[in-house]
Enzyme design. Structure first.
Site, PDB file in Angstrom:
ATOM      1  N   GLY B  29       2.085  19.247  19.544  1.00  8.20           N
ATOM      2  CA  GLY B  29       2.423  20.458  19.768  1.00  8.20           C
ATOM      3  C   GLY B  29       2.573  20.790  21.360  1.00  8.20           C
ATOM      4  O   GLY B  29       3.156  21.722  21.812  1.00  8.20           O
ATOM      5  N   CYS B 237      19.038  28.786  -7.936  1.00  4.26           N
ATOM      6  CA  CYS B 237      20.367  28.040  -7.408  1.00  4.26           C
ATOM      7  C   CYS B 237      21.472  28.281  -8.467  1.00  4.26           C
ATOM      8  O   CYS B 237      21.238  27.743  -9.474  1.00  4.26           O
ATOM      9  CB  CYS B 237      20.039  26.743  -6.916  1.00  4.26           C
ATOM     10  SG  CYS B 237      21.651  25.918  -6.585  1.00  4.26           S
ATOM     11  N   CYS B 240      22.306  24.296  -9.661  1.00  8.20           N
ATOM     12  CA  CYS B 240      21.259  23.282 -10.207  1.00  8.20           C
ATOM     13  C   CYS B 240      20.268  24.085 -10.768  1.00  8.20           C
ATOM     14  O   CYS B 240      19.230  23.492 -11.230  1.00  8.20           O
ATOM     15  CB  CYS B 240      20.827  22.354  -9.203  1.00  8.20           C
ATOM     16  SG  CYS B 240      19.772  23.106  -7.891  1.00  8.20           S
ATOM     17  N   CYS B 262      21.511  25.852  -3.337  1.00  2.00           N
ATOM     18  CA  CYS B 262      20.725  25.411  -2.263  1.00  2.00           C
ATOM     19  C   CYS B 262      21.172  24.927  -0.942  1.00  2.00           C
ATOM     20  O   CYS B 262      22.478  24.490  -1.076  1.00  2.00           O
ATOM     21  CB  CYS B 262      20.152  23.924  -2.946  1.00  2.00           C
ATOM     22  SG  CYS B 262      19.523  23.975  -4.492  1.00  2.00           S
ATOM     23  N   CYS B 268      20.335  19.439  -4.219  1.00  5.20           N
ATOM     24  CA  CYS B 268      21.282  20.178  -5.306  1.00  5.20           C
ATOM     25  C   CYS B 268      21.876  19.040  -5.854  1.00  5.20           C
ATOM     26  O   CYS B 268      21.819  19.191  -7.230  1.00  5.20           O
ATOM     27  CB  CYS B 268      22.133  21.208  -4.549  1.00  5.20           C
ATOM     28  SG  CYS B 268      22.629  22.238  -5.653  1.00  5.20           S
TER      29      CYS B 268
END
Lengths: 265, 285
Positions: B29, B237, B240, B262, B268
């Site tokens: 970080g 979606c 899909c 997606c 997808c």
């Protein structure tokens, strides 16, 4: 009230010992020493360039002094020299037990953050993580400095100068500090707004038992607020004592000049 | 190919970047400064990510590049071609087959594994930047762990919008120490930051690299009474029928019809190959 507190607790809240700040060969402030007891308000007066703001910034840890000590009576460890304590500890002190009110509210506020966020910042800085509680305290403090809580989501840039200054005070006092540094808190405000701000400051100082160090060039401000007074000239303290005593019976030539310079309306 | 050193950058530069990456992995970080090079693309096109990828690639790597989850958008296509040309590595669009994935603004839907590296393109690495403009001050705030200001931003969100309206680049705290900008990924992806793969973040213009080692604890900042919530459009979606993936909204005509698909094109496609069909899936296929 100041006297009562002193009898209970004889440990000074702040002891300044021979504090000196040089700007190269020039003197910022030199050999300043005094004790400040809990509940006491100290005024520092002098003309522009006399070193009063330098002294205040050196005490508050904004400038590193060249020599001297600033001993603060911390809650946890008792008296500690803040000039030699670690920076994290000093900054922690700066947002818990200390407060600093700037002359220009814009220096002390975040102008792009709402009034509530400004007051809440110190709470969040010391670990406040509950939105509802932070907001409640912010609203409470807005009320205490006489700002309507319907303005809680407005930005300080929409506020008048007097309101900005009151908001700055609320933002500083929300964590219940014990010592407040004030640099010309009434500078740049018109007289009626000044009067209300002084009223407010006086009642807050008395209610919360705050100790305060107020730098100003306005003798009326110290007459109203300060228990004791230091007069500075060219970086040196030329006279100090009880406020009324210094103002009514000035001993040093410069203090006499200062007192006699005040316009009588 | 022979005109370039492998992966465009010279070996000394790659060593310098690898040192920054290793330091970043050692201090999760923390933003490690590095001497970012001019790349043959404009700032904002992923110069930081490209340098990190270049320093990470080995000849038998297989590279996948996505932009907003898609393999076929301009940024993804040009960076993929760049490495095909300068490194000659294999490229793929399949998340599972890639060993290095460079991404802009998304984390792939499929879980990544321990032998994969995810490289992010970062525009502004400093999470405190818009709250505190002074770099000296923000560095000090990181070193002293003074992160109260980050919550002021979330407070402002709630006071203005009623909830935390920050939807992307949602600040996180890494291993209880550094507050980090996860790059402009949607906050839907924030929980996925705790993953098995190595995550590297490169900011070219700002000259910073930071990193998350595998399984690093990453917590999204929030308030006790306004907890963090990973949000997405409330639809399946349309191609899909996936309920669990992050969706793009596509306007279809001037009459207001629209579809949600997606944003991860590989996810997808693989779902449709498995036989999942959404509301508009037949027409599109």
């Amino acid at each position: 009230m100041g006297a009562e507190v002193k009898e209970q607790d004889m440990t000074p809240l702040l002891q300044v010992k021979a504090l000196t700040k040089m700007y190269g060969p020039r003197i910022g402030c030199k050999d300043v020493s005094f004790d400040l007891y809990p509940g006491e308000v100290m005024g520092i007066v002098g003309e522009s360039g006399s070193g009063k703001s330098t002294l205040l910034n050196a005490m508050a840890g904004h400038h590193a002094p060249d020599c001297g000590e600033v001993v603060f009576d911390t809650r946890a460890d008792g008296p500690v020299d803040t000039c030699t304590m670690s920076e994290p500890a000093r900054r922690m002190l700066g947002r818990t037990d200390w407060a600093f009110v700037h002359q220009h509210a814009r220096d002390g506020l975040r102008m792009s953050v709402s009034a509530g966020g400004n007051i809440g910042e110190r709470l969040m800085a010391v670990g406040g993580r509950h939105y509802g509680e932070i907001r409640e305290q912010a609203a409470d403090w807005l009320g205490r400095v006489e700002i309507s809580d319907s303005r809680i989501d407005d930005r300080p840039s929409d506020f008048s100068g007097g309101m900005q200054q009151r908001l700055q005070i609320a933002r500083n006092l929300v964590t219940g500090p014990r010592l407040v540094f004030m640099d010309e808190p009434t500078g740049g405000l018109d007289v009626s707004v000044q009067a209300r701000l002084l009223d407010l400051l006086r009642s807050l100082v008395r209610e919360m038992g705050l100790s305060a160090i107020i730098v100003t060039h306005d003798l009326a401000v110290v007459r109203l607020l300060a228990d004791r007074l230091m007069v500075m000239k060219d970086g040196h303290v030329v006279e100090s004592g009880l406020t009324d005593q210094v103002l009514d019976d000035p001993q040093h030539a410069y203090t006499q000049l200062l007192v006699s310079s005040v316009l009588q309306v | 190919m022979s005109d370039y050193n492998f992966a465009y950058l010279d070996e000394q530069t790659k060593r310098m970047i690898r040192r920054a990456i290793l330091k970043g992995l050692a201090v999760p970080g923390y933003q490690v400064p590095f001497a970012s090079r001019e790349m043959p693309m404009p700032y904002g096109w992923g110069t930081g990510g490209v340098q990190v990828t270049a320093a990470t690639l080995v000849p038998d790597d297989s590279l996948k590049v996505i932009d907003q989850g898609a393999d076929d958008t301009t940024n993804a296509v040009s960076i993929r071609k760049f490495f095909e040309r300068t490194a000659g590595v294999a490229t793929t669009e399949e998340t599972k087959k890639a060993s290095v994935i460079q991404t802009r603004h998304r984390i792939p839907e499929a879980d990544l594994s321990e032998d994969q590296i995810l490289v992010y393109q970062v525009p502004i690495p400093e999470p405190l930047r818009f709250l505190e403009p002074r770099e000296m001050e923000t560095r000090k705030m990181h070193s002293l762990e003074e992160y109260g200001l980050m919550h002021v931003k979330l407070y402002e969100d709630i006071s203005q919008h009623g909830d935390i309206a920050t939807a992307y680049a949602y600040p996180v705290k890494v291993e209880d120490r550094y507050v980090m900008d996860p790059s402009p990924i949607p906050k839907f992806d924030n929980p996925k930051l705790e993953m098995a793969a190595i995550q590297l973040f490169g900011a070219g213009r700002e000259q910073r690299i930071y990193a998350l080692p595998p399984y690093t604890r990453v917590v999204s900042l929030d308030f006790e009474d306004y907890p963090f919530e990973a949000t997405k459009a409330n639809h399946p979606c349309d191609l899909c029928a996936a309920e669990d993936s992050y969706l793009d909204e596509v306007i279809l005509d001037d009459a207001g019809s629209r579809m949600f698909v997606c944003s991860d094109t590989d996810y997808c496609r693989s779902r449709r190959a498995e036989g999942h069909v959404g509301r508009l899936g037949e027409e599109a296929a």
